[in-house]
Enzyme design. Structure first.
Site, PDB file in Angstrom:
ATOM      1  N   ARG A  21      31.762  43.655  38.569  1.00 54.46           N
ATOM      2  CA  ARG A  21      30.008  44.675  37.960  1.00 54.46           C
ATOM      3  C   ARG A  21      30.574  46.219  37.364  1.00 54.46           C
ATOM      4  O   ARG A  21      30.476  46.241  35.702  1.00 54.46           O
ATOM      5  CB  ARG A  21      29.180  45.361  39.346  1.00 54.46           C
ATOM      6  CG  ARG A  21      28.586  43.570  39.841  1.00 54.46           C
ATOM      7  CD  ARG A  21      27.415  44.720  40.649  1.00 54.46           C
ATOM      8  NE  ARG A  21      28.308  45.496  41.922  1.00 54.46           N
ATOM      9  CZ  ARG A  21      27.760  46.751  42.556  1.00 54.46           C
ATOM     10  NH1 ARG A  21      27.187  47.062  41.695  1.00 54.46           N
ATOM     11  NH2 ARG A  21      28.701  46.897  43.263  1.00 54.46           N
ATOM     12  N   ASN A  39      25.282  42.777  42.174  1.00 62.48           N
ATOM     13  CA  ASN A  39      24.856  41.806  42.651  1.00 62.48           C
ATOM     14  C   ASN A  39      23.418  41.244  43.288  1.00 62.48           C
ATOM     15  O   ASN A  39      22.688  41.977  43.598  1.00 62.48           O
ATOM     16  CB  ASN A  39      26.218  42.471  44.326  1.00 62.48           C
ATOM     17  CG  ASN A  39      27.243  42.984  43.757  1.00 62.48           C
ATOM     18  OD1 ASN A  39      27.812  42.121  42.634  1.00 62.48           O
ATOM     19  ND2 ASN A  39      28.272  43.704  44.148  1.00 62.48           N
TER      20      ASN A  39
END
Length: 91
Positions: A21, A39
């Site tokens: 990320r 996520n």
């Protein structure tokens, strides 16, 4: 006027706990895209992004690779309505 497009990508593989990320955020910011990466409970990472065609394509290329520790097995990609981008926060 630049034509914008938007994507929704679901990235599978070893993509959580490997800075996926954060590195996606860094790449997207350098490409002047808006969107987010998060996520998912099933182990995938969801990425929504909006921007010009070339920048989106560069992000898509990155999502297939990810950071050094990632092992991307699949990227499910959808082109979505770029007008949804007004609800995006900056990646």
């Amino acid at each position: 006027m630049t034509q914008h497009e938007a994507i929704l990508a679901l990235v599978s593989g070893k993509v959580q706990g490997v800075w996926f990320r954060a590195s996606t955020q860094k790449v997207a910011q350098s490409l002047h895209l808006i969107g987010y990466a998060k996520n998912l409970p099933d182990g995938r990472v969801e990425v929504k992004a909006c921007g010009d065609h070339d920048s989106i394509q560069q992000l898509i290329d990155y999502l297939h690779q990810g950071p050094e520790l990632a092992e991307v097995s699949q990227v499910d990609l959808q082109h979505i309505d770029p007008f949804e981008a007004s609800a995006f926060r900056t990646i």
